[in-house]
Design a protein around this motif. Structure first.
Motif, PDB file in Angstrom:
ATOM      1  N   ILE A  18     -71.480   2.524   3.116  1.00 42.70           N
ATOM      2  CA  ILE A  18     -70.556   3.323   3.913  1.00 42.70           C
ATOM      3  C   ILE A  18     -70.603   4.776   3.468  1.00 42.70           C
ATOM      4  CG2 ILE A  18     -68.169   3.587   4.688  1.00 42.70           C
ATOM      5  CD1 ILE A  18     -67.727   0.645   3.833  1.00 42.70           C
ATOM      6  N   TRP A 100     -72.080   1.831   8.084  1.00 43.57           N
ATOM      7  CA  TRP A 100     -70.886   2.392   8.719  1.00 43.57           C
ATOM      8  C   TRP A 100     -70.718   3.835   8.273  1.00 43.57           C
ATOM      9  CZ3 TRP A 100     -68.481  -0.552  12.284  1.00 43.57           C
ATOM     10  CH2 TRP A 100     -68.585  -1.945  12.182  1.00 43.57           C
ATOM     11  N   LEU A 120     -65.035  -4.647   7.080  1.00 42.04           N
ATOM     12  CA  LEU A 120     -66.220  -4.066   7.694  1.00 42.04           C
ATOM     13  C   LEU A 120     -67.460  -4.943   7.469  1.00 42.04           C
ATOM     14  CD1 LEU A 120     -65.705  -0.263   6.970  1.00 42.04           C
ATOM     15  CD2 LEU A 120     -65.343  -1.514   9.110  1.00 42.04           C
ATOM     16  N   ARG A 124     -69.367  -6.274  10.815  1.00 38.62           N
ATOM     17  CA  ARG A 124     -70.813  -6.096  10.999  1.00 38.62           C
ATOM     18  C   ARG A 124     -71.500  -7.430  11.277  1.00 38.62           C
ATOM     19  NH1 ARG A 124     -75.543  -5.468   7.533  1.00 38.62           N
ATOM     20  NH2 ARG A 124     -77.013  -4.049   8.564  1.00 38.62           N
ATOM     21  N   VAL A 168     -64.167   4.895  12.387  1.00 39.17           N
ATOM     22  CA  VAL A 168     -65.177   4.048  11.767  1.00 39.17           C
ATOM     23  C   VAL A 168     -66.124   3.530  12.834  1.00 39.17           C
ATOM     24  CG1 VAL A 168     -65.596   2.049  10.296  1.00 39.17           C
ATOM     25  CG2 VAL A 168     -63.432   3.301  10.095  1.00 39.17           C
ATOM     26  N   ASP A 170     -70.653   2.315  13.566  1.00 39.11           N
ATOM     27  CA  ASP A 170     -72.014   2.100  13.098  1.00 39.11           C
ATOM     28  C   ASP A 170     -72.894   3.233  13.620  1.00 39.11           C
ATOM     29  OD1 ASP A 170     -74.629   1.309  12.668  1.00 39.11           O
ATOM     30  OD2 ASP A 170     -74.381  -0.699  13.520  1.00 39.11           O
TER      31      ASP A 170
END
Length: 285
Positions: A18, A100, A120, A124, A168, A170
């Protein structure tokens, strides 16, 4: 229940990398709380500084995961438009490097009851690519002590739907964000898949005592440009003490424990859901 689920399922989901992007100016008071909150989660911070003159740069230099860059005003007469342009572009370098990205402000703490990193990982694994957050304007009568972890010690806030944000996502699935001013909504392009249920929360820590609020608002107001003033972007930063006292009172009246059951029962306006997109209420923000 969520915490137990996190324990049992942790081995079923992979690790995630991240990156966090933010912009700041003279944030020495909030930075310790910011790093305390995000350090267990973030692999790399990319922070754009707007010429801080307090101890902000020293705090950033002491952090081994922080990369500091100069914030360039691409719109010389508008802080807001310059931030908007940067919000839409800065995260793209994380493609192929992070699972992310988090786009946030120093006074915005993202929260999930089972832990944001675990959430997260699961998101995912389920193909989720964008996770908007439900916002609360947190309120306290005095600025917190230096060692506090705010999402544990300062949990009371009022629901604030115009601050529901996409913080947040991708970077490998999103091609463009098209943020509105202030990041209050986004018109995403790419392979976009939201969670079925909205569990991510955004705690906005600005109303932390009247003295801090007045001091911070005055500082931010001084950074606004002529175009910002013309469009009344950031008008709240010029409100006087009397009007802010009224707002403080209303926040205290409507505040709930943002981590509790009462908060989960609130009906929220969500610009990313079809029901609310049709109404276009968020365009007025």
């Amino acid at each position: 229940m969520l915490a137990r689920a996190a324990h049992h399922r942790d081995s079923e989901v992979g690790q995630v990398k991240i990156h966090l992007y933010t912009k700041l100016w003279n944030e020495e008071e909030m930075l310790p709380f910011f790093f305390r909150h995000y350090d267990p989660l973030i692999d790399r911070y990319i922070i754009y500084d707007d010429g801080s003159t307090d101890n902000t740069l020293k705090l950033l230099a002491a952090h081994d995961r922080v990369e500091v860059r100069r914030f360039v005003r691409t719109h010389p007469t508008s802080l807001v438009l310059s931030c908007q342009a940067l919000n839409d572009s800065m995260w793209k370098e994380s493609r192929g490097q992070a699972d992310w990205v988090i786009i946030t402000s120093v006074d915005e703490h993202l929260y999930h009851p089972a832990g944001l990193k675990w959430y997260l990982r699961v998101a995912r694994s389920r193909g989720i690519t964008a996770v908007p957050a439900l916002a609360f304007q947190m309120v306290a009568d005095a600025f917190p002590s230096p060692d506090e972890y705010l999402v544990k010690t300062r949990r009371f806030g009022a629901p604030l739907d115009h601050y529901n944000k996409l913080s947040v996502f991708d970077p490998n699935a999103v091609s463009e964000t098209h943020y509105a001013v202030g990041r209050h909504c986004a018109a995403l392009e790419g392979r976009i898949r939201y969670p079925k249920r909205d569990q991510l929360l955004l705690f906005h820590y600005k109303f932390l005592g009247m003295d801090y609020l007045l001091r911070r608002y005055s500082l931010i107001s001084s950074r606004l440009g002529a175009t910002d003033k013309e469009h009344r972007w950031g008008y709240q930063y010029d409100l006087g003490r009397e009007m802010l006292e009224v707002e403080f009172a209303e926040l205290r009246r409507t505040a709930v424990d943002a981590t509790g059951a009462q908060a989960r029962k609130l009906i929220r306006k969500k610009w990313w859901r079809k029901k609310w997109r049709r109404k276009k209420w968020w365009r007025l923000a």
